[in-house]
Design an enzyme around this catalytic site. Structure first.
Site, short mmCIF file in Angstrom:
data_model
loop_
_atom_site.label_atom_id
_atom_site.label_comp_id
_atom_site.label_asym_id
_atom_site.label_seq_id
_atom_site.Cartn_x
_atom_site.Cartn_y
_atom_site.Cartn_z
N CYS A 123 0.86 -1.18 0.00
CA CYS A 123 0.00 0.00 0.00
C CYS A 123 0.90 1.24 0.00
O CYS A 123 1.82 1.34 0.83
CB CYS A 123 -0.90 0.00 1.23
SG CYS A 123 -1.85 1.52 1.43
N ASP A 173 -0.47 -5.67 0.34
CA ASP A 173 -1.75 -5.89 -0.34
C ASP A 173 -1.62 -7.20 -1.10
O ASP A 173 -0.56 -7.51 -1.66
CB ASP A 173 -2.05 -4.76 -1.32
CG ASP A 173 -2.50 -3.47 -0.63
OD1 ASP A 173 -3.17 -3.57 0.41
OD2 ASP A 173 -2.21 -2.39 -1.16
#
Length: 166
Positions: free
Chosen positions: A64, A71
């Site tokens: 992120c 992520d």
């Protein structure tokens, strides 16, 4: 052109490529970033045939750009090849280089699709990025180069919509 080589378009220039892949059968370290990753291409073994190649990366990771937290996504890349095909180990190393790359889901997914399309010059390419929830919201990102060629068999990407535990 050297014997045993072929011409494949990559970016804005034509590149002469050997029939021997750069990474296959070699010890290869993970590139530090997607910009450093080299995508390798080999001659299409069935030029003139209309067919689709699918790669799935069910454990894709990036970071992120706001929090630095990981992520996770399930990526599905489908393409109808032109003169060349992407070599699978080079693609694996390219995708792996995103694990320390900070980018929004949309930028990462579309960027992967566009780089493959720009370098490989397939007849058609699509990518589905099925991102796992962070903050309670899953994000799915889809990109394709244009309409698929007439007559190309396009199976569903096979990734179920996120349903949680409900």
């Amino acid at each position: 052109m050297p014997s045993g080589a072929f011409r494949c378009r990559s970016g804005h220039k034509a590149v002469v490529m050997a029939n021997t892949p750069l990474f296959l059968g070699q010890n290869s370290s993970l590139p530090a970033s997607p910009d450093e990753a080299v995508l390798d291409y080999v001659a299409n073994p069935r030029p003139g045939a209309l067919y689709m190649i699918r790669f799935a990366a069910p454990e894709f990771t990036s970071l992120c750009p706001v929090t630095g937290q990981p992520d996770f996504a399930h990526l599905v890349i489908d393409y109808a090849p032109g003169e060349c095909i992407v070599e699978s180990k080079a693609l694996k190393l390219f995708l792996g280089s995103f694990r320390n790359h900070a980018g929004f889901h949309e930028d990462v997914t579309v960027g992967i699709g566009q780089r493959l399309f720009d370098e490989m010059k397939p007849q058609w390419l699509r990518i589905g990025g099925y991102w796992y929830p962070r903050g309670g919201i899953p994000i799915d990102v889809f990109w394709q180069s244009g309409p698929p060629p007439a007559g190309l068999w396009l199976p569903d990407q096979g990734v179920a919509p996120y349903r949680g535990r409900g």
